[in-house]
Design a protein around this motif. Structure first.
Motif, PDB file in Angstrom:
ATOM      1  N   ASP A   1      -6.082   1.100   8.850  1.00 17.23           N
ATOM      2  CA  ASP A   1      -4.773   0.683   8.343  1.00 17.23           C
ATOM      3  C   ASP A   1      -4.946  -0.627   7.566  1.00 17.23           C
ATOM      4  OD1 ASP A   1      -2.144   0.162   7.817  1.00 17.23           O
ATOM      5  OD2 ASP A   1      -1.511  -0.038   9.904  1.00 17.23           O
ATOM      6  N   GLN A   2      -5.195  -0.521   6.293  1.00 15.40           N
ATOM      7  CA  GLN A   2      -5.404  -1.708   5.466  1.00 15.40           C
ATOM      8  C   GLN A   2      -4.122  -2.521   5.349  1.00 15.40           C
ATOM      9  OE1 GLN A   2      -8.390  -2.568   4.282  1.00 15.40           O
ATOM     10  NE2 GLN A   2      -7.667  -4.447   3.265  1.00 15.40           N
ATOM     11  N   THR A   3      -2.980  -1.844   5.323  1.00 14.66           N
ATOM     12  CA  THR A   3      -1.707  -2.565   5.236  1.00 14.66           C
ATOM     13  C   THR A   3      -1.478  -3.408   6.485  1.00 14.66           C
ATOM     14  OG1 THR A   3      -0.790  -0.784   3.902  1.00 14.66           O
ATOM     15  CG2 THR A   3       0.775  -2.298   4.910  1.00 14.66           C
ATOM     16  N   GLY A   4      -1.806  -2.861   7.648  1.00 13.46           N
ATOM     17  CA  GLY A   4      -1.645  -3.616   8.882  1.00 13.46           C
ATOM     18  C   GLY A   4      -2.530  -4.839   8.941  1.00 13.46           C
ATOM     19  N   TYR A   5      -3.677  -4.797   8.282  1.00 13.68           N
ATOM     20  CA  TYR A   5      -4.550  -5.973   8.263  1.00 13.68           C
ATOM     21  C   TYR A   5      -4.049  -7.018   7.268  1.00 13.68           C
ATOM     22  CZ  TYR A   5      -8.610  -8.885   7.261  1.00 13.68           C
ATOM     23  OH  TYR A   5      -9.444  -9.954   7.053  1.00 13.68           O
ATOM     24  N   GLU A   6      -3.510  -6.579   6.164  1.00 12.16           N
ATOM     25  CA  GLU A   6      -3.095  -7.516   5.110  1.00 12.16           C
ATOM     26  C   GLU A   6      -1.756  -8.172   5.405  1.00 12.16           C
ATOM     27  OE1 GLU A   6      -3.146  -5.212   1.575  1.00 12.16           O
ATOM     28  OE2 GLU A   6      -5.351  -5.190   1.398  1.00 12.16           O
ATOM     29  N   VAL A   7      -0.927  -7.593   6.270  1.00 14.14           N
ATOM     30  CA  VAL A   7       0.364  -8.202   6.563  1.00 14.14           C
ATOM     31  C   VAL A   7       0.131  -9.529   7.282  1.00 14.14           C
ATOM     32  CG1 VAL A   7       0.611  -6.973   8.759  1.00 14.14           C
ATOM     33  CG2 VAL A   7       2.630  -7.809   7.573  1.00 14.14           C
ATOM     34  N   GLU A   8       0.828 -10.555   6.841  1.00 13.23           N
ATOM     35  CA  GLU A   8       0.609 -11.898   7.379  1.00 13.23           C
ATOM     36  C   GLU A   8       1.829 -12.474   8.090  1.00 13.23           C
ATOM     37  OE1 GLU A   8      -0.729 -14.384   4.231  1.00 13.23           O
ATOM     38  OE2 GLU A   8      -2.705 -13.427   4.077  1.00 13.23           O
TER      39      GLU A   8
END
Length: 518
Positions: A386-393
């Motif tokens: 889940d790239q989106t879950g990693y990029e969310v800050e």
């Protein structure tokens, strides 16, 4: 003069073997102070002062004088810290990363990370792909006594450049130990003990960063971390010495001593009434048996009986209480956590005032630990794809409410919040005892529309309109409803109606206002 090829900072080391050598030196350097903290936490304290010619009885009192309060002081903030949910702005409820949290049993293991960080000043957690399934992350926790992480900037960097963990601090060629090394590309399983580290296995983790996260309850701008135990070791030594003084006073002078002077000793005699003599020809005497059941009687008028009073121990107890209060003040722990008998029958406001400094401390620790757990969960999202879950800050972990508010107070405040148009699911997160799973269950049962203030208002209006509807309109509405039947209709299969002729329907045995009394 410093050699040109000697590295002074972790960022200057790029060679694999040199990084391991530097990390081992740092672990060895920190081992002594961290080992002292670990021993005091487990109750292995430095003994109080013992005289050189102390007898075994005194040495036994020294062993009994160790009174370890450090675990109680560490438990106070540890028990107030518990992550119970994770929120992302793009997902309703707990996202997929929370499943990996549960799979790694972090509800229980998070306390291990918190406790080690509070004791020593820092602890670590790693997130790597599982050997069985590379899409499943594995979370592991580490004590700082066995792990070193090299940062370029220890204050502002989220991840280190590399990290080394060793399973045992003492190793040799005959007794090697296993180790693990992480960098931004690979994970190495090592064997230490020989002249050079032996690589047993290596694999790529594919995360692009060193997957090790540090937890620090308090850190200054120079990167120095501060734990709780190191600052209270001197107070713990004082407390042990005071308990030894108390035990000595209780053991030797804690009881009244009775004295007798002018007593005539009793001579030993044989069966013929003759005195028994010793080897020098002197008469022998019967030693008196002195215990609480003995009564001494003397026929001589010269005998005098007296009593020496017991030494008071109140001053020792006051000194112990004062030292305990100092330990609570240094660690910002409410005194009634340790001195429960001194603060009794406190009101809710007085109890909240006594815990105000402690709650501010907990808020500071939550801010620091929360950022670290968010990094851990973001790495879990990255491992699972889940790239989106990693990029969310702007994701946030949800902390359990461990305050001393009663359920009635929380519910009353929640009702007022709903009247201020706050959604129900947000209000439920503020109720003690409601976990995030409970909030998700309420959301599933009520539906998204009914959680909003508008949905709650619509329900209230619908109930109010049905309660105020006239009977004729209600009957017409029932007839208009498919399958609806008015009151007084015939029962199927019977020739009787539900109401008799000339009488109106009764409601649960009550007489209507327009019905004549029987």
């Amino acid at each position: 003069m410093t050699k040109t090829n000697e590295a002074l900072f972790p960022s200057q080391i790029t060679d694999f073997a040199e990084r391991i050598t530097y990390a081992l030196k740092q672990i060895e350097k920190d081992y002594k102070p961290l080992s002292l903290i670990d021993r005091y936490t487990r109750g292995l304290h430095t003994a109080p002062y013992v005289p050189r010619k102390a007898n075994p009885e005194f040495k036994e009192l020294v062993k009994r004088s160790i009174h370890n309060l450090i675990p109680l002081l560490v438990d106070a903030p540890t028990n107030a810290l518990s992550v119970e949910g994770y929120r992302r702005p793009d997902v309703t409820g707990n996202p997929g990363e929370w499943r990996h949290w549960q799979r790694n049993r972090m509800d229980q293991r998070q306390a291990l990370v918190h406790r080690a960080a509070i004791e020593t000043g820092q602890s670590y957690a790693s997130v790597t792909p599982s050997l069985l399934d590379p899409k499943v992350p594995e979370i592991r926790a580490y004590h700082p006594m066995r792990l070193f992480a090299g940062y370029d900037d220890p204050v502002f960097d989220a991840f280190p450049m590399y990290a080394l963990y060793i399973e045992n601090n003492t190793y040799s060629e005959k007794e090697p130990t296993r180790a693990r090394f992480w960098d931004d590309q690979m994970v190495y399983d090592l064997v230490l003990g020989g002249t050079e580290p032996e690589i047993a296995n290596k694999r790529a983790h594919g995360l692009g960063v060193c997957p090790v996260v540090r937890f620090t309850p308090k850190m200054d701008l120079t990167g120095r971390v501060t734990g709780m135990v190191e600052g209270i070791i001197p107070y713990q030594n004082k407390l042990n010495q005071m308990f030894l003084s108390l035990l000595i006073a209780q053991h030797y002078t804690g009881f009244a001593i009775r004295t007798a002077t002018g007593l005539s000793p009793v001579e030993r005699v044989d069966e013929h009434g003759m005195p028994v003599l010793d080897q020098d020809g002197q008469p022998t005497f019967v030693p008196p048996v002195l215990d609480p059941s003995t009564m001494l009687v003397s026929p001589s008028p010269e005998t005098r009986f007296g009593q020496l009073p017991a030494a008071p121990t109140g001053e020792f107890l006051d000194a112990i209480e004062l030292t305990t209060r100092h330990m609570c003040a240094v660690t910002e722990t409410p005194p009634h956590y340790l001195l429960s008998g001194k603060l009794a029958n406190l009101s809710a406001d007085a109890l909240a005032a006594a815990e105000s400094a402690f709650q501010r401390k907990i808020d500071e620790i939550r801010n620091s630990f929360g950022e670290s757990w968010e990094l851990v969960l973001r790495l879990c999202a990255l491992v699972s794809g889940d790239q989106t879950g990693y990029e969310v800050e702007d994701a946030q972990v949800q902390w359990a409410d461990k305050g001393n508010r009663s359920l009635a107070q929380a519910v009353d405040a929640g009702l007022k919040l709903t009247q201020m148009a706050v959604p129900v699911d947000i209000v439920l997160t503020k109720i003690p005892g409601f976990s995030q799973q409970d909030v998700d269950l309420v959301r599933d049962r009520l539906g998204e529309d009914l959680l909003t203030p508008q949905g709650q208002a619509a329900i209230g209006k619908q109930d109010l309109s049905s309660a105020e509807q006239p009977p004729d309109e209600a009957k017409a509405a029932a007839l208009a409803t498919p399958g609806g039947k008015p009151k007084g209709s015939k029962r199927p299969g019977s020739g009787k109606t539900t109401t008799g002729p000339g009488r109106t329907a009764r409601s649960r045995g009550r007489v209507r206002a327009d019905e004549p009394a029987a």
